[in-house]
Design an enzyme around this catalytic site. Structure first.
Site, PDB file in Angstrom:
ATOM      1  N   SER A 194       0.804  -1.224   0.000  1.00 40.93           N
ATOM      2  CA  SER A 194       0.000   0.000   0.000  1.00 40.93           C
ATOM      3  C   SER A 194       0.837   1.273   0.000  1.00 40.93           C
ATOM      4  O   SER A 194       0.327   2.343  -0.317  1.00 40.93           O
ATOM      5  CB  SER A 194      -0.942   0.015   1.205  1.00 40.93           C
ATOM      6  OG  SER A 194      -0.218   0.137   2.410  1.00 40.93           O
TER       7      SER A 194
ATOM      8  N   LYS B 275       0.758   4.504   6.895  1.00 37.34           N
ATOM      9  CA  LYS B 275       0.176   5.351   5.851  1.00 37.34           C
ATOM     10  C   LYS B 275       0.796   6.739   5.961  1.00 37.34           C
ATOM     11  O   LYS B 275       1.552   7.042   6.877  1.00 37.34           O
ATOM     12  CB  LYS B 275      -1.346   5.477   6.014  1.00 37.34           C
ATOM     13  CG  LYS B 275      -2.120   4.165   6.069  1.00 37.34           C
ATOM     14  CD  LYS B 275      -2.131   3.422   4.752  1.00 37.34           C
ATOM     15  CE  LYS B 275      -2.896   2.103   4.886  1.00 37.34           C
ATOM     16  NZ  LYS B 275      -2.706   1.235   3.697  1.00 37.34           N
TER      17      LYS B 275
END
Length: 270
Positions: free
Chosen positions: A73, A151
């Protein structure tokens, strides 16, 4: 005779006392030598191990910890692609003791409840092994039994985030972000596939106003990241509490070919 015997006795007694004195001195000398001898390595080893474990615990708890990137990701910033060697990153915990995460920072955080629905424990069902795993986790030898995610911070409390402007860029408080780290994203073609066309671009979301004390986070691999956009309908509108943030990802330590710092650019235009 009596005087001679007495003198002999005195001489014998003196000799005995001298011998006893020498014996005592030798004992004291021997004891001193024993005390001066260094302790056996095997006797000191448990102490050294205990000190190392305590130092490791303090380091992992208050200073920083190494985490493995398991997914793609955050490609290409952090490698975690299937079949490749996942990056191991240093996450330092000091910065956010004196301030909050800022837009552009790469952070590791504990996933809120809705982010952890498919998470399964890594711990053994055997009580003894599980206890050993928990102990190993305290000193950094075993990963923590929690859904830790990585993230990039896009917006902070009070800001409104959405996508997209007419160039397909993410907006924060109406201003487009500068995001040089994004290289993989959903198609966005002005006049063909945008947020207003029948076939809407996968980039589109919002607007969402981030609650105070929370963060809106996204992966650098925008087309393959279950980030705040994926959880926008949960109780936190896809945001994560600042209190869930473990620390700031600062450095890639493994593999050696990927050694280097992790960029945290100022992505919001002033």
């Amino acid at each position: 005779m009596n005087d001679g015997d007495s003198a002999g006795k005195h001489r014998a007694g003196g000799a005995d006392e001298e011998t006893a004195g020498n014996s005592q001195a030798e004992k004291e000398s021997s004891q001193a030598e024993k005390e001066k001898k260094p302790r056996s390595f095997w006797r000191e080893l448990p102490i050294l191990i205990l000190v190392a474990l305590v130092l490791s615990f303090l380091l992992q708890t208050f200073i920083g910890r190494v985490y493995l990137i398991p997914s793609e990701s955050m490609e290409p910033t952090l490698h975690g692609c299937p079949g490749c060697t996942g990056d191991r990153i240093v996450v330092e915990k000091i910065s956010y003791r004196f301030g909050d995460p800022q837009p552009g920072d790469v952070v590791v955080f504990r996933g809120p409840e809705s982010w952890s629905e498919n998470y399964t424990s890594r711990r053994s069902s055997n009580a003894v092994i599980r206890g050993a795993q928990e102990l190993g986790s305290l000193v950094g030898l075993v990963p923590p039994d929690e859904n830790d995610l990585v993230k990039r911070v896009i917006a902070t409390g009070g800001q409104t985030v959405e996508c997209c402007d007419d160039q397909g860029r993410v907006l924060v408080d109406g201003e487009p972000l500068t995001e040089p780290y994004v290289t993989m994203d959903y198609p966005f073609t002005p006049g063909v596939q945008t947020c207003d066309t029948a076939l809407k671009s996968g980039r589109c979301f919002g607007p969402v106003t981030v609650p105070e004390g929370n963060l809106w986070v996204m992966g650098d691999n925008r087309s393959n990241s279950a980030d705040s956009r994926f959880h926008v309908y949960d109780e936190l509108q896809g945001t994560i509490p600042v209190d869930n943030v473990i620390g700031k990802a600062t450095f890639i330590v493994l593999p050696p070919t990927r050694w280097g710092t992790i960029s945290s650019p100022d992505i919001q235009q002033q």
